[in-house]
Design a protein around this motif. Structure first.
Motif, PDB file in Angstrom:
ATOM      1  N   THR A   1      69.945 -19.644  34.417  1.00 47.64           N
ATOM      2  CA  THR A   1      68.539 -19.328  34.182  1.00 47.64           C
ATOM      3  C   THR A   1      68.214 -19.446  32.700  1.00 47.64           C
ATOM      4  O   THR A   1      67.171 -20.001  32.324  1.00 47.64           O
ATOM      5  N   GLU A   2      69.108 -18.961  31.864  1.00 52.16           N
ATOM      6  CA  GLU A   2      68.921 -19.063  30.410  1.00 52.16           C
ATOM      7  C   GLU A   2      68.874 -20.524  29.966  1.00 52.16           C
ATOM      8  O   GLU A   2      67.983 -20.934  29.216  1.00 52.16           O
ATOM      9  N   GLU A   3      69.813 -21.320  30.448  1.00 53.34           N
ATOM     10  CA  GLU A   3      69.872 -22.729  30.071  1.00 53.34           C
ATOM     11  C   GLU A   3      68.660 -23.490  30.604  1.00 53.34           C
ATOM     12  O   GLU A   3      68.114 -24.365  29.926  1.00 53.34           O
ATOM     13  N   LEU A   4      68.224 -23.158  31.799  1.00 52.00           N
ATOM     14  CA  LEU A   4      67.053 -23.798  32.377  1.00 52.00           C
ATOM     15  C   LEU A   4      65.800 -23.460  31.564  1.00 52.00           C
ATOM     16  O   LEU A   4      64.933 -24.314  31.351  1.00 52.00           O
ATOM     17  N   GLY A   5      65.740 -22.234  31.072  1.00 51.57           N
ATOM     18  CA  GLY A   5      64.636 -21.847  30.200  1.00 51.57           C
ATOM     19  C   GLY A   5      64.629 -22.658  28.915  1.00 51.57           C
ATOM     20  O   GLY A   5      63.557 -23.066  28.426  1.00 51.57           O
ATOM     21  N   GLU A   6      65.803 -22.894  28.347  1.00 55.36           N
ATOM     22  CA  GLU A   6      65.896 -23.706  27.130  1.00 55.36           C
ATOM     23  C   GLU A   6      65.475 -25.148  27.407  1.00 55.36           C
ATOM     24  O   GLU A   6      64.795 -25.778  26.591  1.00 55.36           O
ATOM     25  N   LEU A   7      65.851 -25.677  28.578  1.00 56.90           N
ATOM     26  CA  LEU A   7      65.429 -27.019  28.962  1.00 56.90           C
ATOM     27  C   LEU A   7      63.908 -27.064  29.122  1.00 56.90           C
ATOM     28  O   LEU A   7      63.246 -27.982  28.626  1.00 56.90           O
ATOM     29  N   ALA A   8      63.353 -26.060  29.778  1.00 55.72           N
ATOM     30  CA  ALA A   8      61.905 -26.010  29.977  1.00 55.72           C
ATOM     31  C   ALA A   8      61.178 -25.965  28.635  1.00 55.72           C
ATOM     32  O   ALA A   8      60.154 -26.635  28.452  1.00 55.72           O
ATOM     33  N   ARG A   9      61.720 -25.235  27.705  1.00 55.88           N
ATOM     34  CA  ARG A   9      61.102 -25.135  26.378  1.00 55.88           C
ATOM     35  C   ARG A   9      61.083 -26.501  25.688  1.00 55.88           C
ATOM     36  O   ARG A   9      60.084 -26.897  25.104  1.00 55.88           O
ATOM     37  N   GLU A  10      62.192 -27.218  25.764  1.00 55.77           N
ATOM     38  CA  GLU A  10      62.259 -28.541  25.130  1.00 55.77           C
ATOM     39  C   GLU A  10      61.314 -29.530  25.808  1.00 55.77           C
ATOM     40  O   GLU A  10      60.651 -30.323  25.134  1.00 55.77           O
ATOM     41  N   VAL A  11      61.252 -29.500  27.133  1.00 51.33           N
ATOM     42  CA  VAL A  11      60.336 -30.392  27.854  1.00 51.33           C
ATOM     43  C   VAL A  11      58.897 -30.061  27.456  1.00 51.33           C
ATOM     44  O   VAL A  11      58.084 -30.963  27.226  1.00 51.33           O
ATOM     45  N   ASN A  12      58.604 -28.795  27.338  1.00 52.83           N
ATOM     46  CA  ASN A  12      57.260 -28.379  26.930  1.00 52.83           C
ATOM     47  C   ASN A  12      56.942 -28.861  25.517  1.00 52.83           C
ATOM     48  O   ASN A  12      55.818 -29.273  25.236  1.00 52.83           O
ATOM     49  N   HIS A  13      57.922 -28.832  24.626  1.00 59.10           N
ATOM     50  CA  HIS A  13      57.707 -29.308  23.256  1.00 59.10           C
ATOM     51  C   HIS A  13      57.408 -30.808  23.233  1.00 59.10           C
ATOM     52  O   HIS A  13      56.578 -31.270  22.458  1.00 59.10           O
ATOM     53  N   VAL A  14      58.095 -31.561  24.066  1.00 61.90           N
ATOM     54  CA  VAL A  14      57.947 -33.016  24.042  1.00 61.90           C
ATOM     55  C   VAL A  14      56.760 -33.487  24.888  1.00 61.90           C
ATOM     56  O   VAL A  14      55.993 -34.345  24.459  1.00 61.90           O
ATOM     57  N   TYR A  15      56.603 -32.921  26.086  1.00 56.92           N
ATOM     58  CA  TYR A  15      55.600 -33.429  27.019  1.00 56.92           C
ATOM     59  C   TYR A  15      54.434 -32.478  27.262  1.00 56.92           C
ATOM     60  O   TYR A  15      53.434 -32.867  27.860  1.00 56.92           O
ATOM     61  N   GLY A  16      54.571 -31.245  26.844  1.00 56.39           N
ATOM     62  CA  GLY A  16      53.533 -30.261  27.110  1.00 56.39           C
ATOM     63  C   GLY A  16      52.691 -29.960  25.892  1.00 56.39           C
ATOM     64  O   GLY A  16      52.846 -30.574  24.832  1.00 56.39           O
ATOM     65  N   PRO A  17      51.835 -28.981  26.034  1.00 57.48           N
ATOM     66  CA  PRO A  17      50.904 -28.648  24.950  1.00 57.48           C
ATOM     67  C   PRO A  17      51.528 -27.821  23.822  1.00 57.48           C
ATOM     68  O   PRO A  17      50.974 -27.756  22.735  1.00 57.48           O
ATOM     69  N   LYS A  18      52.675 -27.204  24.090  1.00 59.41           N
ATOM     70  CA  LYS A  18      53.272 -26.323  23.088  1.00 59.41           C
ATOM     71  C   LYS A  18      54.242 -27.104  22.210  1.00 59.41           C
ATOM     72  O   LYS A  18      55.354 -27.410  22.600  1.00 59.41           O
ATOM     73  N   LYS A  19      53.803 -27.412  21.022  1.00 61.20           N
ATOM     74  CA  LYS A  19      54.644 -28.183  20.105  1.00 61.20           C
ATOM     75  C   LYS A  19      55.581 -27.256  19.341  1.00 61.20           C
ATOM     76  O   LYS A  19      55.328 -26.069  19.175  1.00 61.20           O
ATOM     77  N   LYS A  20      56.677 -27.821  18.884  1.00 65.35           N
ATOM     78  CA  LYS A  20      57.724 -27.080  18.177  1.00 65.35           C
ATOM     79  C   LYS A  20      57.221 -26.611  16.813  1.00 65.35           C
ATOM     80  O   LYS A  20      56.505 -27.327  16.123  1.00 65.35           O
ATOM     81  N   LYS A  21      57.616 -25.392  16.457  1.00 66.41           N
ATOM     82  CA  LYS A  21      57.302 -24.879  15.124  1.00 66.41           C
ATOM     83  C   LYS A  21      58.205 -25.569  14.113  1.00 66.41           C
ATOM     84  O   LYS A  21      59.319 -25.979  14.439  1.00 66.41           O
ATOM     85  N   GLU A  22      57.757 -25.650  12.902  1.00 67.48           N
ATOM     86  CA  GLU A  22      58.562 -26.287  11.843  1.00 67.48           C
ATOM     87  C   GLU A  22      59.878 -25.545  11.619  1.00 67.48           C
ATOM     88  O   GLU A  22      60.870 -26.142  11.210  1.00 67.48           O
ATOM     89  N   THR A  23      59.910 -24.260  11.919  1.00 67.56           N
ATOM     90  CA  THR A  23      61.104 -23.446  11.689  1.00 67.56           C
ATOM     91  C   THR A  23      62.121 -23.539  12.831  1.00 67.56           C
ATOM     92  O   THR A  23      63.240 -23.073  12.695  1.00 67.56           O
ATOM     93  N   GLU A  24      61.724 -24.153  13.957  1.00 69.85           N
ATOM     94  CA  GLU A  24      62.619 -24.236  15.107  1.00 69.85           C
ATOM     95  C   GLU A  24      63.624 -25.368  14.946  1.00 69.85           C
ATOM     96  O   GLU A  24      63.283 -26.453  14.478  1.00 69.85           O
TER      97      GLU A  24
ATOM     98  N   GLU B   1      66.040 -28.458  15.763  1.00 74.23           N
ATOM     99  CA  GLU B   1      65.859 -29.677  16.544  1.00 74.23           C
ATOM    100  C   GLU B   1      66.883 -29.702  17.673  1.00 74.23           C
ATOM    101  O   GLU B   1      68.078 -29.614  17.437  1.00 74.23           O
ATOM    102  N   LYS B   2      66.413 -29.770  18.890  1.00 78.75           N
ATOM    103  CA  LYS B   2      67.280 -29.891  20.064  1.00 78.75           C
ATOM    104  C   LYS B   2      66.764 -31.044  20.891  1.00 78.75           C
ATOM    105  O   LYS B   2      65.601 -31.424  20.803  1.00 78.75           O
ATOM    106  N   LEU B   3      67.624 -31.578  21.712  1.00 87.87           N
ATOM    107  CA  LEU B   3      67.251 -32.709  22.558  1.00 87.87           C
ATOM    108  C   LEU B   3      67.234 -32.284  24.020  1.00 87.87           C
ATOM    109  O   LEU B   3      68.049 -31.456  24.446  1.00 87.87           O
ATOM    110  N   ILE B   4      66.330 -32.864  24.777  1.00 88.98           N
ATOM    111  CA  ILE B   4      66.278 -32.609  26.216  1.00 88.98           C
ATOM    112  C   ILE B   4      67.630 -32.955  26.842  1.00 88.98           C
ATOM    113  O   ILE B   4      68.135 -32.229  27.698  1.00 88.98           O
ATOM    114  N   GLU B   5      68.236 -34.036  26.378  1.00 90.82           N
ATOM    115  CA  GLU B   5      69.540 -34.459  26.902  1.00 90.82           C
ATOM    116  C   GLU B   5      70.597 -33.364  26.720  1.00 90.82           C
ATOM    117  O   GLU B   5      71.402 -33.113  27.628  1.00 90.82           O
ATOM    118  N   GLU B   6      70.601 -32.730  25.555  1.00 92.45           N
ATOM    119  CA  GLU B   6      71.548 -31.623  25.303  1.00 92.45           C
ATOM    120  C   GLU B   6      71.340 -30.493  26.290  1.00 92.45           C
ATOM    121  O   GLU B   6      72.297 -29.944  26.837  1.00 92.45           O
TER     122      GLU B   6
END
Length: 113
Positions: free
Chosen positions: A38-61, A63-68
């Protein structure tokens, strides 16, 4: 690091089992692995949201990849399957058979060319 893109699911399960087998702790209990999944799936969802959704990554976050993140989810899924003696290749074959039979008319097929 040697990478083999043609590993079977069985080989992936064996590789993970060899890795986990090095440690006295072994596999976590199923509920612990489900929590980790569940934790890992949440991290995946966050990355997908950063790339394809409306919630963009903060400058302080970081860099992670969806593939990771998908790799992390896959690793935990394999750990869970191994600990429960589930053959993921067999599970995959079963679900594909279900899609080919029960769900064969569920979606609109592309026109044949």
């Amino acid at each position: 690091m040697t990478v083999n893109a043609d590993k079977s699911m069985r080989q992936l399960q064996q590789e993970v089992d060899r890795h986990i087998g090095q440690f006295k702790e072994g596999y976590f209990a199923p509920m612990e692995m489900l929590a980790r999944m569940t934790e890992e799936l949440g991290e995946l969802a966050r990355e997908v949201n950063h790339v394809y959704g409306p919630k963009k990554k903060k400058e302080t976050e970081a860099e992670k990849l969806i593939e990771e993140e998908m790799g992390d989810v896959l690793f935990v899924l394999i750990c869970m399957a191994n600990s429960m003696d589930i053959d993921l290749q067999k599970a995959h074959d079963g679900v594909m058979e279900k899609f080919r039979t029960r769900d064969k008319d569920r979606w609109t097929r592309k026109e044949e060319q």
